[in-house]
Design an enzyme around this catalytic site. Structure first.
Site, PDB file in Angstrom:
ATOM      1  N   THR A 159       0.828  -1.205   0.000  1.00  0.00           N
ATOM      2  CA  THR A 159       0.000   0.000   0.000  1.00  0.00           C
ATOM      3  C   THR A 159       0.863   1.256   0.000  1.00  0.00           C
ATOM      4  OG1 THR A 159      -1.862  -1.086   1.084  1.00  0.00           O
ATOM      5  CG2 THR A 159      -1.738   1.311   1.272  1.00  0.00           C
TER       6      THR A 159
ATOM      7  N   SER B 145       5.867  -6.813  -2.295  1.00  0.00           N
ATOM      8  CA  SER B 145       5.530  -6.990  -0.890  1.00  0.00           C
ATOM      9  C   SER B 145       5.995  -8.341  -0.384  1.00  0.00           C
ATOM     10  CB  SER B 145       4.018  -6.851  -0.682  1.00  0.00           C
ATOM     11  OG  SER B 145       3.716  -6.779   0.701  1.00  0.00           O
TER      12      SER B 145
ATOM     13  N   HIS C 108       4.501 -10.031   2.342  1.00  0.00           N
ATOM     14  CA  HIS C 108       3.500 -10.847   3.053  1.00  0.00           C
ATOM     15  C   HIS C 108       2.846 -11.911   2.189  1.00  0.00           C
ATOM     16  CE1 HIS C 108       0.712  -8.129   1.037  1.00  0.00           C
ATOM     17  NE2 HIS C 108      -0.282  -8.918   1.406  1.00  0.00           N
TER      18      HIS C 108
ATOM     19  N   CYS D 139     -21.217  -8.768   1.329  1.00  0.00           N
ATOM     20  CA  CYS D 139     -21.338  -8.885   2.782  1.00  0.00           C
ATOM     21  C   CYS D 139     -19.990  -9.106   3.458  1.00  0.00           C
ATOM     22  CB  CYS D 139     -22.287 -10.036   3.135  1.00  0.00           C
ATOM     23  SG  CYS D 139     -23.971  -9.758   2.568  1.00  0.00           S
TER      24      CYS D 139
END
Length: 389
Positions: free
Chosen positions: A76, A204, A206, A327
């Site tokens: 990010t 990244s 991760h 959801c």
């Protein structure tokens, strides 16, 4: 929950490899100083050596030089740094036009939307039904005011792999900088910056069994970019803040541990999952490209069922996957990726993403497919949408 969790959400984050932890430990307990110059004290010099070695490993993995790698807190920050840094550097010199695709991850998509609010013109260009960029649309969208094109290498949800070389070539011919978010392809799909003229790359840790909270941004030499976070003079005065040395060392170790053999195994698990789902469960749709796809991703819509219901049922049986259902989204919106490839809400709501990592096996796939067969049958039996199908 029945037994040990079978984790198939490795695109979200991966289990840390023990070898990575072993590489990091000395920088927590022995060499815990900040990185200092060769004229500093010995522990600081040793810490700097660890950081420099990590930088070399990350650089070598994409054919770059160590000076072109900036360590960040993750993908990010890297994407924010690339887009905002270039925008600040070039807005008064060339223009305020940026191009991104409609299916970028939120670190790019929402950064671009923020730039719009600050007066930049942003074009969100479309992709086809497999998630592949329209190269002609890209060519036609670039203007003499365009300062940056940001197109992901691989999609975070459906795994579609873009033709990075062709996109970068267009940008080069148009004299426009290009950034790519390679979070989900890095180390699994080769990138050589000596052959592909991309200017900025987000990477990244991760997603490759490294630590969270650390990433890197490749910045090609002489790329105009403004330091976007003020403070100290770390990272050659390109990124303020004390370097996460244990994280950088762990990131580098994670890169070293990735092998072609492992990547081939992930590809086999991916294909086996798709094959069993398509052959044994009716009314399914593969999302993304069948052949232009990262090795570790299978995204499948199971029609006439809700992804959230499937996810909860799978969790109760000891499986971890993710869904494109609204959801399960913090924004309460259906997957913008599925919608972006021409899908409807039903297709998005019934999508399940399986992403594989180092600790998965064929037995994991067999177990979850058998569970899904039962769950889908149960949910369709009580679904009014399934009647007559």
């Amino acid at each position: 929950m029945f037994g040990e969790m079978i984790y198939l959400d490795n695109a979200a984050s991966t289990r840390l490899d023990e070898k990575v932890l072993d590489a990091m430990k000395p920088y927590f307990f022995d060499t815990y100083a900040v990185a200092t110059s060769e004229f500093g004290y010995s522990m600081g010099i040793d810490a700097k050596e660890g950081l420099l070695n990590a930088r070399e490993i990350i650089a070598n993995s994409i054919g770059a030089s160590a000076e072109e790698i900036v360590f960040t807190s993750g993908d990010t920050e890297s994407s924010n740094m690339a887009i905002k840094g270039v925008a600040q550097a070039l807005q008064s010199k060339k223009g305020k036009h940026i191009i991104v695709s409609k299916i970028e991850d939120f670190s790019v998509l929402n950064t671009a939307k923020m730039m719009e609010k600050q007066g930049f013109e942003v074009d969100f260009i479309s992709v086809d039904s497999e998630g592949l960029l329209d190269l002609e649309e890209l060519k036609n969208t670039i203007t003499d005011k365009t300062i940056l094109v940001s197109i992901q290498h691989a999609n975070q949800e459906i795994g579609t792999l873009q033709n990075l070389e062709a996109i970068a070539k267009i940008c080069k011919e148009k004299d426009v900088l290009m950034h790519t978010d390679a979070t989900h392809s890095y180390t699994r799909v080769p990138i050589d910056v000596s052959k592909i003229p991309v200017d900025l790359i987000t990477m990244s840790s991760h997603t490759i069994h490294g630590p969270r909270g650390v990433g890197a941004l490749y910045i090609r030499e002489d790329t105009p970019i403004t330091k976007w976070m003020d403070g100290g003079y770390q990272e050659s005065n390109r990124r303020a803040g004390l370097e996460n040395i244990p994280g950088a060392v762990g990131f580098a170790k994670a890169v070293e541990l990735v092998t072609p053999e492992e990547t081939k195994k992930l590809e086999e698990l991916r294909d086996y999952t798709i094959k069993r789902a398509e052959e044994e469960i009716p009314h399914v749709t593969l999302n993304g490209s069948r052949d232009k796809r990262i090795p570790q991703n299978a995204n499948i819509t199971f029609h006439y069922v809700e992804g959230e219901s499937m996810t909860l049922h799978l969790d109760m049986r000891g499986f971890a996957v993710s869904t494109g259902s609204a959801c399960f989204s913090r924004s309460l919106e259906a997957s913008h990726v599925i919608m972006g490839i021409g899908g409807d809400h039903e297709r998005a709501h019934g999508s399940i993403r399986f992403t594989f990592g180092r600790y998965n096996s064929k037995d994991d796939v067999d177990a979850i497919i058998e569970a899904i067969k039962e769950i889908v049958a149960q949910l369709r039996a009580i679904s009014p949408l399934f009647e007559g199908n």
